[in-house]
Design an enzyme around this catalytic site. Structure first.
Site, PDB file in Angstrom:
ATOM      1  N   PRO A 206      11.510  -8.668  -6.209  1.00 59.44           N
ATOM      2  CA  PRO A 206      10.163  -8.483  -6.773  1.00 59.44           C
ATOM      3  C   PRO A 206       9.625  -9.794  -7.344  1.00 59.44           C
ATOM      4  CG  PRO A 206      11.824  -7.610  -8.262  1.00 59.44           C
ATOM      5  CD  PRO A 206      12.561  -8.093  -7.051  1.00 59.44           C
ATOM      6  N   THR A 232       8.059 -11.299   3.024  1.00 53.42           N
ATOM      7  CA  THR A 232       7.338 -10.019   3.136  1.00 53.42           C
ATOM      8  C   THR A 232       7.270  -9.351   1.763  1.00 53.42           C
ATOM      9  OG1 THR A 232       9.397  -8.883   3.696  1.00 53.42           O
ATOM     10  CG2 THR A 232       8.002  -9.540   5.546  1.00 53.42           C
ATOM     11  N   SER A 233       7.584 -10.119   0.697  1.00 48.06           N
ATOM     12  CA  SER A 233       7.637  -9.485  -0.637  1.00 48.06           C
ATOM     13  C   SER A 233       6.350  -9.668  -1.421  1.00 48.06           C
ATOM     14  CB  SER A 233       8.839  -9.996  -1.416  1.00 48.06           C
ATOM     15  OG  SER A 233       9.951  -9.202  -1.086  1.00 48.06           O
ATOM     16  N   ARG A 234       6.197 -10.792  -2.063  1.00 46.62           N
ATOM     17  CA  ARG A 234       4.959 -11.087  -2.789  1.00 46.62           C
ATOM     18  C   ARG A 234       4.651 -12.568  -2.621  1.00 46.62           C
ATOM     19  NH1 ARG A 234       4.182  -6.531  -2.487  1.00 46.62           N
ATOM     20  NH2 ARG A 234       3.775  -4.973  -4.101  1.00 46.62           N
ATOM     21  N   ASP A 258       3.915 -12.516   5.356  1.00 42.63           N
ATOM     22  CA  ASP A 258       3.107 -11.288   5.321  1.00 42.63           C
ATOM     23  C   ASP A 258       2.323 -11.219   4.015  1.00 42.63           C
ATOM     24  OD1 ASP A 258       2.286  -8.742   6.426  1.00 42.63           O
ATOM     25  OD2 ASP A 258       3.454  -7.814   4.822  1.00 42.63           O
ATOM     26  N   GLU A 263      -3.767 -13.887  -1.871  1.00 49.55           N
ATOM     27  CA  GLU A 263      -4.180 -12.960  -0.812  1.00 49.55           C
ATOM     28  C   GLU A 263      -5.275 -11.992  -1.248  1.00 49.55           C
ATOM     29  OE1 GLU A 263      -0.368 -10.953  -0.072  1.00 49.55           O
ATOM     30  OE2 GLU A 263      -1.279  -9.112  -0.808  1.00 49.55           O
ATOM     31  N   HIS A 295      -0.451  -8.704   4.803  1.00 51.20           N
ATOM     32  CA  HIS A 295       0.230  -7.656   4.020  1.00 51.20           C
ATOM     33  C   HIS A 295       0.277  -6.358   4.838  1.00 51.20           C
ATOM     34  CE1 HIS A 295       1.412  -6.901  -0.368  1.00 51.20           C
ATOM     35  NE2 HIS A 295       1.982  -5.976   0.383  1.00 51.20           N
TER      36      HIS A 295
END
Ligand code: NAI
Length: 344
Positions: A206, A232-234, A258, A263, A295
């Protein structure tokens, strides 16, 4: 129960309408994101239903409380967009802790394969009847070392996928999972060893104060030349400017993103007719060895259905029993230590 649903996308409605109808929860769908300017749209509702780029800061929480809105129902797992400390004692925050770890882990592998086997290039080339293979050489995943930061639900599914490809796994987690380290093909190591020995690094932890800019100039310097980074997390786990510099210097062989730190200004919207104001994002996207998806990793039919089902179940459970096992606690940052759900 009546909920104001922010940042609505067309793919949200069918499953939320279905589970809402079946359980007596109605949703008023707003396209706009929740923030200080839009919070008044929640007037007269029992709660708000929000996603990753809605803002639930102190000002928004205060206004929600003034309007007697009792619940923030997150339709996602991550909650870094909620000021949990401020929410404590003021408003209840529910989340969907898991909806499909497979969706995210499979997307991470899809991006990795696309990138290292140049599928994104091949797709464009063959559509133009260009059948040349020049510049298309990739590398085998078999026998490579993948470093996985965060061995929770998604990280562990990604480990399984990587093991299926015959990769060796170096893992790091603040709270290592029991029984995962087999002393051979999957080993827990410290972050330094993970950075120095991994051919590929995938982030599945996280975003916290501790993990903010985990990938930065200093940590990239420790990595192997040609390292492939998957996030692909944050977005804010990665210092995007340092990543761009790493790509320019050829230290980073490829990046699969991602998520992106800024973003919320762009992702999920169509900017194709506009000039992109973010130079770092524009430059990253222009690189042949960078793949950016907006995302999208969670976006499978299974995940959408699970998200709606759990969100509605959370709401019903909370209003019927004043108790929800998926209520977040600011102390532990998760429901893990709060099994009785009495977060306040
Ligand atoms: P999880 O809670 O099951 O696993 C997270 C793991 O990270 C845990 O094992 C935890 O101990 C570990 N961790 C916590 N602090 C850490 C630290 N400082 N350093 C290293 N590890 C640490 O969460 P899950 O479901 O696996 O999700 C992981 C992340 O994926 C979420 O936090 C979220 O940001 C992101 N996500 C992205 C999606 C997308 O569509 N791109 C969709 C869903 C989640």
């Amino acid at each position: 129960m009546k909920f104001a649903f922010f940042d609505t996308k067309p793919y949200d409605k069918p499953s939320f309408d279905k589970f809402g109808r079946e359980n007596g929860v109605t949703f008023k769908y707003y396209d706009t994101k929740l923030n200080e300017d839009t919070v008044d749209l929640a007037h007269g509702y029992d709660g708000v239903c929000v996603f990753v780029n809605d803002t639930v800061n102190a000002a928004v929480i205060d206004r929600l409380c003034e309007m007697n809105v009792k619940v923030v129902a997150l339709r996602c797992a991550g909650f870094n967009n909620v000021d949990m400390k401020y929410a404590f004692g003021r408003i209840h925050v529910l989340r969907v802790p898991a909806y499909s770890p497979y969706a995210v882990a499979e997307h991470a592998m899809a991006m990795l394969l696309t990138s290292i086997r140049r599928i994104h290039k091949a797709y464009i080339r063959t559509r133009d009847f260009n059948f040349s293979l020049a510049g298309m050489t990739g590398f085998d995943l078999h026998g490579k070392t993948v470093g996985i930061v965060g061995t929770g639900k998604i990280g562990r599914v990604f480990i399984d996928i990587c093991r299926g490809f015959g990769m060796r796994v170096l893992a790091y987690d603040k709270f290592p999972a029991k029984g995962l380290d087999n002393g051979d093909t999957i080993r827990y190591v410290d972050l330094d060893e993970l950075f120095t020995k991994s051919d590929i690094i995938s982030l599945h932890c996280p975003l916290t104060e501790e993990t903010y800019h985990l990938i930065n100039e200093e940590t990239l310097a420790k990595c192997k030349r040609g390292v492939v980074l998957i996030n692909t997390s944050r977005g804010a786990l990665v210092d995007a400017e340092a990543l761009l510099a790493g790509i320019k210097s050829r230290k980073v062989g490829a990046a699969c993103l991602d998520v992106y730190e800024e973003e919320s200004d762009f992702f999920f919207e169509d900017f194709s007719g506009h000039i992109l104001e973010d130079d770092v994002l524009a430059r990253l996207i222009s690189m042949p060895n960078v793949i950016v998806t907006s995302h999208q990793a969670f976006l499978t039919e299974e995940a959408l259905s699970n998200i709606a089902e759990t969100t509605v179940k959370n709401i019903v459970e909370f209003f019927e029993t004043n108790h929800c096992p998926n209520e977040l606690c600011y102390r532990c940052g998760s429901t893990e230590d709060c099994k009785d759900g009495k977060c306040f």
